[in-house]
Design a protein around this motif. Sequence first.
Motif, short mmCIF file in Angstrom:
data_model
loop_
_atom_site.label_atom_id
_atom_site.label_comp_id
_atom_site.label_asym_id
_atom_site.label_seq_id
_atom_site.Cartn_x
_atom_site.Cartn_y
_atom_site.Cartn_z
N ASP A 136 9.25 12.13 -7.87
CA ASP A 136 10.57 12.19 -7.42
C ASP A 136 10.62 11.35 -6.22
N VAL A 137 10.03 10.22 -5.90
CA VAL A 137 10.24 9.31 -4.82
C VAL A 137 10.29 7.98 -5.32
N GLU A 138 11.37 7.12 -4.89
CA GLU A 138 11.57 5.89 -5.32
C GLU A 138 11.66 4.72 -4.12
N VAL A 139 10.91 4.00 -4.01
CA VAL A 139 11.23 2.76 -2.84
C VAL A 139 12.19 1.91 -3.63
N CYS A 140 13.40 2.03 -2.85
CA CYS A 140 14.36 1.10 -3.22
C CYS A 140 14.77 -0.16 -2.47
N ALA A 141 13.95 -0.45 -1.45
CA ALA A 141 14.25 -1.30 -0.46
C ALA A 141 13.13 -1.61 0.40
N GLU A 142 12.95 -2.58 0.90
CA GLU A 142 12.01 -3.04 1.87
C GLU A 142 12.57 -3.99 2.81
N ALA A 143 11.80 -4.10 4.07
CA ALA A 143 12.39 -5.03 5.21
C ALA A 143 11.10 -5.37 5.84
N ALA A 144 11.08 -6.57 6.51
CA ALA A 144 9.70 -7.02 7.40
C ALA A 144 9.80 -7.11 8.66
N ASP A 145 11.48 -6.82 9.05
CA ASP A 145 11.51 -6.63 10.78
C ASP A 145 12.69 -5.85 10.99
N GLY A 146 13.08 -5.77 12.19
CA GLY A 146 13.79 -4.59 12.69
C GLY A 146 15.34 -5.00 12.25
N GLY B 105 0.81 -1.21 -0.15
CA GLY B 105 -0.07 -0.04 -0.12
C GLY B 105 0.78 1.09 -0.06
N LEU B 106 1.84 1.29 0.67
CA LEU B 106 2.71 2.40 1.02
C LEU B 106 3.51 2.73 -0.53
N LYS B 107 3.91 1.66 -1.01
CA LYS B 107 4.63 1.66 -2.30
C LYS B 107 3.45 2.19 -3.27
N MET B 108 2.17 1.87 -3.35
CA MET B 108 1.34 2.50 -4.27
C MET B 108 1.22 3.88 -4.25
N VAL B 109 1.29 4.37 -2.84
CA VAL B 109 0.98 5.89 -2.52
C VAL B 109 2.24 6.37 -3.04
N LEU B 110 3.29 6.02 -2.57
CA LEU B 110 4.64 6.78 -3.09
C LEU B 110 4.89 6.75 -4.66
N ALA B 111 4.24 5.85 -5.25
CA ALA B 111 4.36 5.66 -6.69
C ALA B 111 3.66 6.78 -7.39
N ASP B 112 2.91 7.40 -6.69
CA ASP B 112 2.28 8.78 -7.23
C ASP B 112 3.17 9.90 -7.32
N ALA B 113 4.24 9.78 -6.52
CA ALA B 113 5.16 10.88 -6.75
C ALA B 113 6.43 10.63 -7.37
#
Length: 219
Positions: free
Chosen positions: A29-39, A19-27
């Motif tokens: 100038d913003v690129e999701v380059c990595a994601e993580a599932a725990d600390g 969901g966050l990636k979909m939101v940020l994809a509308d910008a």
Amino acid sequence: MDKRIRVLLGDDHRIVREGLKMVLADAPDVEVCAEAADGEEVLRKVAELRGREGLDVVLLDIAMPGRDGLEVLQALRQAWPALPVLMLSTYPERQYAVRCIKLGASGYLNKSADADEMIAAVRKVAAGGVYVTAATAEALATAVGAASTRSGPEALSHREYQVYRLLTSGHSVSEIGAQLQLAPNTVSTYRARVLEKTGAKNDVELALYAERHGRKPGL
């Protein structure tokens, strides 16, 4: 666009990350380059990207298994002090925002925030600013006013607050020990300190105390 804001998403729920990636994809100038599932994965991927060299913002959930978001925030501040961290949560501002800002977060945003607010927050912290909502500003002002008395949950240390949150969510001492990787007798010591600082005599009174000081800090 030459320079994009490079974001790492840290959240243990895949559907939330999507969901966050979909939101940020509308910008653009913003690129999701990595994601993580725990600390631990957040810390590992930030290290792989060499902190600020490969990232501009970490979006970090508070409630994660193992090392929670507040612990990860502290570790990031120590290892990569120039890397902005925007905390995300379903908890109300008065419950966590002040604690996050004090630990070095560049902002605190509720997951229910709309897309425009989310993107604006990412842009602001990436530029070196601090993103503060009206509710967070109110919580900060209240905390400043109460600083001399140190009353309420703010009087608890970080580890005490973790134990407090889990106790009032119905977890046993052994369950808390397993989640925080602490010996049961150590958890019992923290529980005793929490009861002393809150004035509660037992876990039932502690739960009532949590209700009086905002929404019960459950997961």
